[in-house]
Structures are given as C-alpha cells and as structure tokens.
Design an enzyme around this catalytic site. Structure first.
Site, PDB file in Angstrom:
ATOM      1  N   SER A 142       0.825  -1.218   0.000  1.00  0.00           N
ATOM      2  CA  SER A 142       0.000   0.000   0.000  1.00  0.00           C
ATOM      3  C   SER A 142       0.851   1.256   0.000  1.00  0.00           C
ATOM      4  O   SER A 142       1.951   1.295   0.573  1.00  0.00           O
ATOM      5  CB  SER A 142      -0.893   0.035   1.247  1.00  0.00           C
ATOM      6  N   SER A 174       2.717  -3.434   8.083  1.00  0.00           N
ATOM      7  CA  SER A 174       2.628  -4.031   9.423  1.00  0.00           C
ATOM      8  C   SER A 174       3.994  -4.481   9.932  1.00  0.00           C
ATOM      9  O   SER A 174       4.737  -5.157   9.216  1.00  0.00           O
ATOM     10  CB  SER A 174       1.693  -5.243   9.399  1.00  0.00           C
ATOM     11  N   GLU A 257      -3.261 -15.156   2.025  1.00  0.00           N
ATOM     12  CA  GLU A 257      -3.811 -14.428   3.169  1.00  0.00           C
ATOM     13  C   GLU A 257      -5.216 -14.941   3.496  1.00  0.00           C
ATOM     14  O   GLU A 257      -5.646 -14.953   4.630  1.00  0.00           O
ATOM     15  CB  GLU A 257      -3.876 -12.949   2.804  1.00  0.00           C
TER      16      GLU A 257
HETATM   17  C1  LIG Z   1      -4.203  -3.055  10.502  1.00  0.00           C
HETATM   18  C2  LIG Z   1      -3.758  -2.872   9.079  1.00  0.00           C
HETATM   19  C3  LIG Z   1      -2.617  -3.501   8.626  1.00  0.00           C
HETATM   20  C4  LIG Z   1      -2.181  -3.301   7.314  1.00  0.00           C
HETATM   21  N1  LIG Z   1      -1.023  -3.906   6.917  1.00  0.00           N
HETATM   22  C5  LIG Z   1      -0.552  -3.687   5.665  1.00  0.00           C
HETATM   23  C6  LIG Z   1       0.695  -4.236   5.255  1.00  0.00           C
HETATM   24  O1  LIG Z   1       1.378  -4.948   6.010  1.00  0.00           O
HETATM   25  N2  LIG Z   1       1.138  -3.969   4.005  1.00  0.00           N
HETATM   26  C7  LIG Z   1       0.429  -3.177   3.131  1.00  0.00           C
HETATM   27  O2  LIG Z   1       0.884  -3.005   2.016  1.00  0.00           O
HETATM   28  N3  LIG Z   1      -0.767  -2.635   3.504  1.00  0.00           N
HETATM   29  C8  LIG Z   1      -1.259  -2.852   4.737  1.00  0.00           C
HETATM   30  N4  LIG Z   1      -2.454  -2.294   5.130  1.00  0.00           N
HETATM   31  C9  LIG Z   1      -3.148  -1.384   4.213  1.00  0.00           C
HETATM   32  C10 LIG Z   1      -4.399  -1.967   3.592  1.00  0.00           C
HETATM   33  O3  LIG Z   1      -4.076  -2.955   2.633  1.00  0.00           O
HETATM   34  C11 LIG Z   1      -5.189  -0.795   2.973  1.00  0.00           C
HETATM   35  O4  LIG Z   1      -5.592   0.041   4.044  1.00  0.00           O
HETATM   36  C12 LIG Z   1      -6.396  -1.263   2.210  1.00  0.00           C
HETATM   37  O5  LIG Z   1      -6.034  -1.930   1.030  1.00  0.00           O
HETATM   38  C13 LIG Z   1      -7.336  -0.088   1.855  1.00  0.00           C
HETATM   39  O6  LIG Z   1      -6.625   0.925   1.200  1.00  0.00           O
HETATM   40  P1  LIG Z   1      -6.674   2.431   1.727  1.00  0.00           P
HETATM   41  O7  LIG Z   1      -6.394   2.455   3.192  1.00  0.00           O
HETATM   42  O8  LIG Z   1      -5.808   3.234   0.832  1.00  0.00           O
HETATM   43  O9  LIG Z   1      -8.189   2.897   1.567  1.00  0.00           O
HETATM   44  P2  LIG Z   1      -8.892   3.385   0.239  1.00  0.00           P
HETATM   45  O10 LIG Z   1      -8.528   2.504  -0.890  1.00  0.00           O
HETATM   46  O11 LIG Z   1      -8.659   4.850   0.103  1.00  0.00           O
HETATM   47  O12 LIG Z   1     -10.389   3.144   0.602  1.00  0.00           O
HETATM   48  C14 LIG Z   1     -11.125   3.977   1.505  1.00  0.00           C
HETATM   49  C15 LIG Z   1     -12.555   3.486   1.509  1.00  0.00           C
HETATM   50  O13 LIG Z   1     -13.134   3.601   0.198  1.00  0.00           O
HETATM   51  C16 LIG Z   1     -13.643   2.352  -0.222  1.00  0.00           C
HETATM   52  N5  LIG Z   1     -13.427   2.164  -1.644  1.00  0.00           N
HETATM   53  C17 LIG Z   1     -12.279   2.382  -2.325  1.00  0.00           C
HETATM   54  N6  LIG Z   1     -12.442   2.045  -3.620  1.00  0.00           N
HETATM   55  C18 LIG Z   1     -13.709   1.588  -3.762  1.00  0.00           C
HETATM   56  C19 LIG Z   1     -14.488   1.062  -4.852  1.00  0.00           C
HETATM   57  N7  LIG Z   1     -13.955   0.918  -6.086  1.00  0.00           N
HETATM   58  N8  LIG Z   1     -15.762   0.675  -4.605  1.00  0.00           N
HETATM   59  C20 LIG Z   1     -16.305   0.790  -3.372  1.00  0.00           C
HETATM   60  N9  LIG Z   1     -15.621   1.279  -2.294  1.00  0.00           N
HETATM   61  C21 LIG Z   1     -14.352   1.666  -2.480  1.00  0.00           C
HETATM   62  C22 LIG Z   1     -12.841   1.321   0.567  1.00  0.00           C
HETATM   63  O14 LIG Z   1     -13.527   0.115   0.687  1.00  0.00           O
HETATM   64  C23 LIG Z   1     -12.674   2.014   1.901  1.00  0.00           C
HETATM   65  O15 LIG Z   1     -13.818   1.832   2.713  1.00  0.00           O
HETATM   66  C24 LIG Z   1      -2.919  -2.473   6.434  1.00  0.00           C
HETATM   67  C25 LIG Z   1      -4.097  -1.857   6.881  1.00  0.00           C
HETATM   68  C26 LIG Z   1      -4.504  -2.036   8.182  1.00  0.00           C
HETATM   69  C27 LIG Z   1      -5.754  -1.344   8.641  1.00  0.00           C
END
Ligand SMILES: Cc1cc2nc3c(=O)[nH]c(=O)nc-3n(C[C@H](O)[C@H](O)[C@H](O)COP(=O)(O)OP(=O)(O)OC[C@H]3O[C@@H](n4cnc5c(N)ncnc54)[C@H](O)[C@@H]3O)c2cc1C
Length: 391
Positions: A142, A174, A257
């Site tokens: 991410s 993480s 996963e």
């Molecule tokens: C505890 C934790 C551990 C993590 N660990 C890792 C890790 O080790 N490595 C890593 O790479 N990442 C990690 N992540 C990141 C995680 O993979 C991302 O947070 C996740 O993929 C969502 O991306 P974002 O946070 O950018 O949210 P966004 O993509 O910005 O999304 C925000 C909201 O909009 C919604 N949304 C976005 N696009 C759409 C769509 N097309 N249709 C409908 N709804 C939509 C999403 O569902 C969400 O509710 C971790 C996250 C958490 C919370």
C-alpha cells in the site's frame, strides 16, 4: 487454557507422513508435555516490542520441535508433506489458548510467495530463517493513494544494469520496524501501465536509503509504519517472479492471506468466542448463536480454501468470500463482547480487560486490511455472481 485431556502415550516426533489425526494427537501430547515451559507464551507482554520478541521465541520452539516445518519442502527448511498438517497445528495451538504468533501471518502469506516465485538460491537461503523466527519480513504494497486501487502504485524501480534504484513511499506496512526484509511492489513500467508494469522485489531492510517511520494505531501501539525509499539499490537477483509480473505475485499473496492465514484467524476467533461464553455467562443467546454461526461459516469457507491450496488448485477470486465473512465474523464477535462485557472493555484496566479492548479495537481493521470489505463485495458481485459493473 482449555482443558486438554492428559494422554500417557509418548510424545511423537513430527514427520511428513503423519495423518491429520496423528498430527492432532501428537501435537496435543507435545503441548501437554511442554505445558510448563510454554506457559510464558500465554501471558504476552503489553508493548509491541515485547510481544514481537515473545512470539518469535514461541515460533522458534515450534520450529525446533518440527511442528511448523511440516508442509514445507525440505530444501526450504521444512519436513515435507502436506500444507494441511501445519494448519492442524495452528488450530490446536489456538484451541489450547496460545496466541497466534505474529509471524504466522508472514510465514503463511509471504513465505509461500517467496517459495514459489523467488530464485531457488534465494528462497533456500531466507525461508528457513523466516520459518524459525530468526528473521521477519514485511509486505510493502500500500501507498498513500494506492490502497484499494493497488495497481496505481507509484514507488518506482529504475533499471540500473545489475541493480534497481528504488524511490517512493509505502504506508501501513505491518510490523515493518521489526522486519529484516520487505516484499516490495514497485513500478517498473510506465506510470500508466497499471497492473502490467509492476515488479516485486525482495529488499533487505538495512539497505541504505530506507527510512522506517512507525505509526500508532487505534490500539495505542505502533502496529504499522510508513516506509520511505530514497534511491535504494536493490540487486536484480532480488527480483521475485520476473520483471512486470509483480501483480501475479501480489494476487498469490492475497490468496494465501485468505487461505492458511484465515484458517488461523478463525481458530483464534473460535477460542475467543469460547472465552466470551465463560466470562459473560449471561450473554444474549441470539447474539451468541449468530457469532457462533459466523465463525462456523468462516471455518467452512476457509477449510475449502485450505484444501484447494493443499491440492494445488487455483481458486481464483473465490476466497473473497472468506475475506468478507472473516471481517463480518470478527467485527460481530467483538461487538458482541462489547455488549456483553461493557465494563471490562470500557473501564477496567486488568490484563483480561486490556486483551479484550485491544482485540476489539484491532477487529475494526479487519474490514480494511488485506482488501477492504467494499472491494470484496465488488469482486463477489462482478466476478463471481456476474452482476453488471458499476458505471
Ligand atoms: C491493521 C492494518 C494492517 C495493514 N497492513 C498492511 C501491510 O502490512 N502492508 C500493506 O501493504 N498494507 C497494509 N495495510 C493497508 C491496507 O491494505 C489498505 O488500508 C487497504 O487496502 C485499503 O486501502 P486504503 O487504506 O488506501 O483505503 P482506500 O482505498 O482509500 O479506501 C477507503 C474506503 O473507500 C472504499 N473504496 C475504495 N475504492 C472503492 C471502490 N472501487 N468501490 C467501493 N468502495 C471503495 C474502501 O472500501 C474504503 O472503505 C494495512 C491496513 C490495516 C488497517
């Protein structure tokens, strides 16, 4: 710890030809035999450094005794045999009240990808160290602006002959502050090459130019970090899965996963639900029933996924169901805990209260990490049910 009946039969060394029932029986006996020395793993420290160190030590014990070497090829530090054998081990570990080692997530998620896609000399060098808990890895996918839309990631890797020069930023990685290596997704194609221009690299975290900046989660602990890459040199020999094939590596990691790692999660949720029944005897039976159903549904789904992975079958996007049900079950379980034990979760300060509170808070993230719930809904509706795409 839940009651495990004592069995006078001698402890059996794990080996690849054991049946599932033999592993189950022999591992239970091993847990009983070692209960005194394993006791220290049931009471974890409160800080993330202490937790990490304790769980790594637990992983070493399990590795040295052979239990978590089952299902891994011998040249990678394993004992051979079927993957399902160590799934039984993780289930029994949870049922006996031991926490799932952090590194199980890495082991079962990044480990199979390196085993499958990395050059043989690299995987033979690093996997035994990962499996034994001698080193840990993190998942650099991410970015700010590239989470759900992972294919738009911008951390670039520029071809510089025998090495790549990597620059960019990752976020929410993480336990990166403890990681020795990072499985990093980079852009090697043009900026608009989407999933076709992504390459996976296996990067040593002590390479000059990498800055790790821990981020405090809602739990109060630095569960993840931001990673900054400033012209970091990564040898070409650390390319995983071939140039431009990083998307395949990423999709394989996501299926892991939802496979063995989800299986461990459901085993842990089951144990948590059992604890809730003990600690909240007046729990609303309807809520209890629903929590039980959800955890049970997850168990069935992830059993199917695990069996398919074990048989080498490709499940495609089907495990999106597992991920969807996993977050639904986890949130419902801890919502139920909050309703049943409000004082414990909100006011009390002893260890039991702290554990419930931390688990409740972490459960909020279950519908975000590993692919947000809304994205799973999109995948299920469009790619499994064949519903029309949203315009
Ligand atoms: C505890 C934790 C551990 C993590 N660990 C890792 C890790 O080790 N490595 C890593 O790479 N990442 C990690 N992540 C990141 C995680 O993979 C991302 O947070 C996740 O993929 C969502 O991306 P974002 O946070 O950018 O949210 P966004 O993509 O910005 O999304 C925000 C909201 O909009 C919604 N949304 C976005 N696009 C759409 C769509 N097309 N249709 C409908 N709804 C939509 C999403 O569902 C969400 O509710 C971790 C996250 C958490 C919370």
């Amino acid at each position: 710890m839940s009651a495990i009946r004592s069995d006078p039969t001698a402890v059996i060394e794990p080996h690849a030809d054991m049946t599932i029932d033999e592993v189950r029986g022999a591992f239970r006996r091993w847990l009983i035999e070692r209960a005194d020395s394993l006791e220290r793993f049931t009471e974890l420290p409160t800080d993330v450094e202490g937790i990490f160190a304790t769980l790594s030590a637990m992983q070493r014990e399990l590795y040295d005794a052979g239990w978590i070497r089952m299902g891994w090829p011998q040249q990678l530090g394993g004992l051979g045999g079927a993957l399902i054998l160590r799934a039984v081990v993780s289930e029994e570990l949870a049922a006996a009240g031991y926490p799932p080692p952090f590194s199980f997530a890495t082991q079962e998620v990044l480990g199979p990808a390196v085993a499958r896609f990395a050059p043989a000399d690299l995987s033979e060098q690093v996997l035994p160290r990962l499996l034994r808990g001698d080193e840990s890895w993190c998942q650099g996918f991410s970015e700010p602006g590239a989470g759900s839309d992972l294919a738009s990631l911008r951390t670039k890797a520029v071809d510089a002959g025998d090495h790549w020069i990597v620059s960019g930023e990752k976020i929410w990685t993480s336990w990166a502050q403890f990681a020795d290596r990072c499985l990093l997704l980079t852009r090697t194609g043009t900026p608009d090459s989407a999933h076709r221009g992504i390459t996976a690299l296996f990067v040593d975290m002590n390479t000059p130019g990498i800055t790790v900046s821990p981020l405090t989660a809602i739990t109060g602990e630095a569960d993840f970090s931001s990673l900054f890459f400033d012209e970091v040199r990564v040898p070409k020999s650390r390319t995983i899965g071939g140039v431009g094939h990083g998307w395949e590596v990423a999709m394989f990691i996501l299926s892991c996963e939802r496979g063995a790692a989800a299986w461990q999660r459901q085993a842990w949720m089951r144990w948590r639900l059992e604890r809730l029944v003990v600690e909240a005897p007046d729990l609303d039976p309807v809520q209890l029933g629903e929590a039980f159903e959800l955890v049970g549904a997850l168990r069935l789904l992830s059993r199917r996924t695990l069996r398919a992975l074990n048989a080498g079958e490709d499940l495609g996007v089907l495990p999106s169901f597992d991920k969807y049900v996993m977050s639904t079950a986890e949130k419902f379980l801890f919502d139920t805990a909050l309703t049943a034990l409000p004082e414990t979760l909100l006011v009390e300060t002893d260890r039991t209260a702290r554990d419930w509170r931390t688990d409740y808070l972490y459960s909020r993230a279950s519908s975000i990490y590993g692919g947000a719930k809304e994205i799973q809904r999109n995948i299920i509706s469009e790619r499994i049910l064949g519903l029309p795409r949203e315009k």
